[in-house]
Enzyme design. Structure first.
Site, mmCIF file in Angstrom:
data_model
loop_
_atom_site.group_PDB
_atom_site.id
_atom_site.type_symbol
_atom_site.label_atom_id
_atom_site.label_comp_id
_atom_site.label_asym_id
_atom_site.label_seq_id
_atom_site.Cartn_x
_atom_site.Cartn_y
_atom_site.Cartn_z
ATOM 1 N N ASN A 82 -6.435 9.312 6.890
ATOM 2 C CA ASN A 82 -7.696 8.604 6.658
ATOM 3 C C ASN A 82 -7.406 7.117 6.451
ATOM 4 O OD1 ASN A 82 -10.252 7.787 5.973
ATOM 5 N ND2 ASN A 82 -10.363 8.906 4.054
ATOM 6 N N ASP A 109 0.801 2.613 3.777
ATOM 7 C CA ASP A 109 -0.068 3.697 3.295
ATOM 8 C C ASP A 109 0.734 4.993 3.172
ATOM 9 O OD1 ASP A 109 -2.252 5.096 2.382
ATOM 10 O OD2 ASP A 109 -3.328 5.106 4.295
ATOM 11 N N GLY A 166 -2.997 12.131 5.199
ATOM 12 C CA GLY A 166 -1.911 11.248 4.812
ATOM 13 C C GLY A 166 -0.588 11.544 5.480
ATOM 14 N N HIS A 218 2.694 14.426 0.732
ATOM 15 C CA HIS A 218 2.009 15.665 0.373
ATOM 16 C C HIS A 218 2.997 16.822 0.460
ATOM 17 C CE1 HIS A 218 -2.087 14.135 0.156
ATOM 18 N NE2 HIS A 218 -1.899 13.499 1.299
ATOM 19 N N HIS A 268 0.844 -1.205 0.000
ATOM 20 C CA HIS A 268 0.000 0.000 0.000
ATOM 21 C C HIS A 268 0.877 1.252 0.000
ATOM 22 C CE1 HIS A 268 -4.008 1.811 1.648
ATOM 23 N NE2 HIS A 268 -3.319 2.721 0.988
ATOM 24 N N LEU A 315 2.623 6.577 -4.872
ATOM 25 C CA LEU A 315 3.797 7.134 -5.540
ATOM 26 C C LEU A 315 3.482 8.427 -6.289
ATOM 27 C CD1 LEU A 315 5.598 3.933 -6.852
ATOM 28 C CD2 LEU A 315 6.077 5.275 -4.790
ATOM 29 N N ASP A 373 -8.558 2.842 -3.454
ATOM 30 C CA ASP A 373 -8.091 3.431 -2.194
ATOM 31 C C ASP A 373 -8.044 4.951 -2.259
ATOM 32 O OD1 ASP A 373 -6.921 3.058 0.511
ATOM 33 O OD2 ASP A 373 -5.327 4.207 -0.410
#
Length: 452
Positions: free
Chosen positions: A282, A309, A328, A313, A56, A59, A150
């Site tokens: 999330n 995950d 995230g 950002h 997970h 990229l 996702d």
């Protein structure tokens, strides 16, 4: 390519051995191996794990290269001890066609730091209304076997059923982001006493648990494989445990951050102000009781794997008011240390278990060929060397990707990845990434050897 001899590593069963890597394979494992023609890597005090596999990863390329690219994300993965990652479909354009998944895989091949396996979208444009080109992606050069929307939930039960039926036909797996959208409109953090005190709209646990309950029943009805992404609540654990007891073909993952971080961080800690958007994710950070349940579920096998995950950002997307901030966290570089802190140092898992949840099981679930195999003669040369005795204050210097939105900055974490070997060549040595040009050259040579 140059052969490498890893000298004196501790294997996951506690024994010490030398490991010789040559021509993409482990050619020998034993004591006092001949170093002739090989570059020697001193592994005294280091644990040798099969290369880590992340099921997970975001990229961001194509479309969001300001946050991450396949190259920079691959470098972050290698720094964290990963030799394979599965790239989620929420790029722009969305990975819902054969062309996009083939592009992502080609970018990963060219970078050479890790194997990049694209995940295909379940629905066109992640809109949840029409199925994507599932068959075309499955038969493309990327040979996609995992499908997920996702970032969004496949909330329509009929579309979910049809997707399960379709993917079942070629032995694939559907990875669900479990979030009932109507129960989470405007949600900002875990629903409970603290969300009320902070004045933030709550994300109720039942919004996750209800979708998981529905989907395990649909998977059972269809006879298909279901994987549940980023499980975050104690109630979800109970639903998954019940489904497994019924023989339903379901697997589940937990993120490192849901194993250690709680919602209390949002209120501020150790003199730091509250509403720090590094902790916005999330599904949201939950309660201490949820964290304890997730750790126990990973230890008893109810939850099968740890998946990062990894969600990079830009600073602009995170350094702003909490409601406007993106969800995230980056997590590739810190994952192994966080797992050690959460479930190894307290005795819940040993290093053989770590190999299972961070390498063997993710490779099996994601059908990532050439990865997740135990270190033995003839196995693929995918190896991570890890120092479990190191202690560090995690900092920006530990981040190898393009974004810095880590929740662990300033925290003391145990352990350090010292070396990563992919296809038999080093991508990380002595804790430092090998330069991109050298790695790309090794990757080209490895592909030539594979086709010779």
């Amino acid at each position: 390519m140059t052969a490498h001899l890893i000298r004196g590593a501790q294997l996951v069963d506690g024994t010490r051995a030398d490991i010789r890597l040559e021509a993409r394979r482990i050619t020998a494992v034993g004591s006092g191996l001949d170093a002739a023609g090989a570059t020697v890597v001193d592994a005294d005090g280091l644990i040798a794990l099969p290369g880590l596999v992340d099921l997970h990863t975001h990229l961001r390329e194509p479309g969001f290269e300001e946050s991450e690219t396949v190259l920079t994300g691959s470098r972050a993965a290698a720094a964290g001890g990963f030799t394979a990652v599965n790239a989620m479909a929420n790029s722009s354009p969305v990975a819902d066609t054969a062309g996009v998944v083939e592009q992502v895989q080609a970018l990963g091949d060219d970078a050479g730091y890790v194997t990049v396996r694209p995940i295909g979208a379940v629905s066109q444009g992640l809109q949840g209304t029409h199925l994507s080109e599932i068959g075309a992606m499955a038969t493309s050069r990327a040979k996609v076997r995992v499908f997920s929307d996702d970032g969004s939930c496949v909330s329509d039960p009929l579309l979910m059923r049809r997707a399960l039926e379709y993917i079942k036909g070629f032995g694939g797996v559907l990875a669900q982001h479990a979030q009932e959208p109507r129960l989470t409109i405007g949600a900002q953090m875990n629903e409970g006493r603290l969300s009320s005190e902070l004045g933030l709209a709550g994300w109720p646990a039942v919004a996750e648990e209800a979708i998981i309950a529905r989907d395990v029943l649909l998977a059972d009805h269809v006879g298909a494989r279901l994987h549940v992404c980023h499980v975050s609540t104690a109630g979800s654990v109970e639903v998954i445990r019940w489904a497994k007891s019924r023989g339903i073909d379901v697997t589940a993952e937990v993120t490192p951050h849901h194993l250690v971080l709680t919602e209390d961080l949002i209120a501020g800690h150790d003199g730091a102000p509250g509403y720090d958007a590094r902790y916005k994710v999330n599904p949201p950070l939950r309660s201490r009781e949820d964290v304890d349940a997730l750790r126990a579920a990973l230890a008893d096998g109810t939850i099968d794997i740890v998946a990062t995950d990894h969600a990079p950002h830009t600073a602009e997307a995170k350094c702003c008011e909490w409601p406007a901030a993106a969800n995230g966290m980056v997590g590739l570089e810190s994952a192994l240390s966080v797992v050690q802190a959460a479930v190894v140092d307290d005795g819940r898992l040993d290093w053989a278990d770590v190999a299972r949840v961070l390498s063997e099981a993710p490779a099996r679930i994601g059908q990532v060929e050439g990865h997740g195999q135990r270190i033995a003669e003839g196995a693929p040369a995918e190896i991570t060397l890890y120092d479990p005795t190191a202690v560090r204050e995690f900092s920006v210097a530990d981040l190898a990707g393009q974004s810095q939105n880590s929740p662990y900055l300033g925290m003391r974490l145990p352990g350090r990845v010292v070396a990563t070997f992919h296809h038999g060549y080093p991508t990380l040595l002595a804790g430092e990434l090998v330069d991109a040009e050298t790695v790309a050259g090794h990757a080209r040579a490895a592909r030539t050897e594979a086709t010779a």
